[in-house]
Design a protein around this motif. Structure first.
Motif, short mmCIF file in Angstrom:
data_model
loop_
_atom_site.label_atom_id
_atom_site.label_comp_id
_atom_site.label_asym_id
_atom_site.label_seq_id
_atom_site.Cartn_x
_atom_site.Cartn_y
_atom_site.Cartn_z
N PRO A 130 32.53 13.19 20.12
CA PRO A 130 32.05 11.82 20.28
C PRO A 130 32.41 11.25 21.66
O PRO A 130 33.51 11.49 22.17
CB PRO A 130 32.78 11.05 19.17
N ASP A 131 31.49 10.51 22.24
CA ASP A 131 31.61 9.83 23.54
C ASP A 131 31.54 10.76 24.75
O ASP A 131 31.37 10.30 25.87
CB ASP A 131 32.90 9.00 23.64
N ALA A 132 31.68 12.05 24.57
CA ALA A 132 31.69 12.98 25.70
C ALA A 132 30.32 13.07 26.38
O ALA A 132 30.24 13.14 27.61
CB ALA A 132 32.15 14.36 25.26
N LYS A 133 29.25 13.05 25.59
CA LYS A 133 27.92 13.23 26.16
C LYS A 133 27.57 12.11 27.15
O LYS A 133 27.04 12.36 28.23
CB LYS A 133 26.86 13.35 25.08
N ALA A 134 27.86 10.87 26.80
CA ALA A 134 27.54 9.74 27.67
C ALA A 134 28.31 9.84 28.99
O ALA A 134 27.75 9.61 30.07
CB ALA A 134 27.85 8.42 26.98
N ILE A 135 29.57 10.21 28.90
CA ILE A 135 30.39 10.36 30.12
C ILE A 135 29.85 11.51 30.96
O ILE A 135 29.65 11.39 32.17
CB ILE A 135 31.87 10.59 29.76
N TYR A 136 29.57 12.64 30.30
CA TYR A 136 29.04 13.80 31.00
C TYR A 136 27.72 13.49 31.69
O TYR A 136 27.52 13.83 32.86
CB TYR A 136 28.88 14.98 30.03
N GLN B 169 32.64 20.44 28.65
CA GLN B 169 32.86 21.32 27.50
C GLN B 169 32.85 20.53 26.20
O GLN B 169 32.30 20.97 25.19
CB GLN B 169 34.18 22.08 27.65
N ALA B 170 33.45 19.34 26.24
CA ALA B 170 33.46 18.49 25.06
C ALA B 170 32.04 18.08 24.66
O ALA B 170 31.70 18.04 23.47
CB ALA B 170 34.33 17.26 25.29
N SER C 4 38.46 18.69 37.23
CA SER C 4 39.07 19.15 35.98
C SER C 4 38.64 18.26 34.82
O SER C 4 38.29 18.75 33.74
CB SER C 4 40.60 19.15 36.10
N TYR C 5 38.66 16.96 35.05
CA TYR C 5 38.21 16.03 34.02
C TYR C 5 36.74 16.27 33.70
O TYR C 5 36.34 16.35 32.54
CB TYR C 5 38.42 14.58 34.46
N TYR C 6 35.92 16.40 34.73
CA TYR C 6 34.49 16.61 34.55
C TYR C 6 34.24 17.89 33.73
O TYR C 6 33.42 17.87 32.80
CB TYR C 6 33.80 16.72 35.92
N ASN C 7 34.90 18.96 34.07
CA ASN C 7 34.71 20.21 33.33
C ASN C 7 35.16 20.08 31.88
O ASN C 7 34.55 20.64 30.97
CB ASN C 7 35.41 21.37 34.03
N SER C 8 36.23 19.31 31.66
CA SER C 8 36.71 19.09 30.30
C SER C 8 35.68 18.29 29.49
O SER C 8 35.37 18.64 28.34
CB SER C 8 38.05 18.34 30.33
N VAL C 9 35.15 17.23 30.08
CA VAL C 9 34.17 16.42 29.37
C VAL C 9 32.86 17.19 29.19
O VAL C 9 32.16 17.04 28.18
CB VAL C 9 33.96 15.04 30.06
#
Length: 158
Positions: free
Chosen positions: A132-138, A125-126, A118-123
């Motif tokens: 901001p910061d979502a791309k690096a986490i993704y 989409q973000a 769920s977290y992964y899918n949220s990040v």
């Protein structure tokens, strides 16, 4: 998402259980063997239905020893039977513990994995909308779902 399990096992309790299991393992070490997969496949096995039969034969062999073939060592036969009757209750307890540990770990792991997805899918989409910061986490997390195609490129599998 229904939360079916919510447990917090104190570290001291986990440490105590591990120490107790280590002690059990050490106590049994001189008496237990490890079979190879081939050995496990090739030997005759005693099941729940066979156990009473073997017990009766042990008694008959004591009382009517004249029927015991000369190649069967009665003392070793009885020793094997005593090992089985002593170890089976321990094995049953260990099976119960293993089953409940496996089920509990599986359920907790399933819930943790669903939350992680769920977290992964949220990040994900973000990242698509440049939060901001979502791309690096993704980019870090998506490695789990990459697979190599035949041409050597990677595909995001979620």
């Amino acid at each position: 998402m229904e939360n079916k399990i919510s447990i917090e096992i104190p570290k001291g309790d986990l440490d105590a259980v591990k120490a107790a299991l280590d002690q059990v393992q050490q106590l049994l070490a001189p008496f237990v063997v490890a079979l190879t997969p081939d050995q496990r496949r090739s030997i005759p096995k005693m099941s729940d239905g066979t156990e009473p039969f073997v017990g009766k034969v042990v008694e008959y062999a004591k009382d009517s020893a004249q029927f015991l073939p000369p190649y069967v060592n009665r003392e070793e036969f009885e020793k094997d039977w005593l090992a089985v009757t002593g170890l089976l209750p321990l094995l049953r307890i260990c099976d119960q513990i293993r089953d409940t540990l496996s089920d509990t770990t599986m359920l907790a792991g399933s819930e943790a994995y669903v939350s992680a997805l769920s977290y992964y899918n949220s990040v994900k989409q973000a990242a698509k909308v440049n939060v901001p910061d979502a791309k690096a986490i993704y980019e870090d997390l998506r490695k789990r779902f990459e697979r190599r195609s035949r041409n050597g490129s990677t595909d995001d599998q979620l």
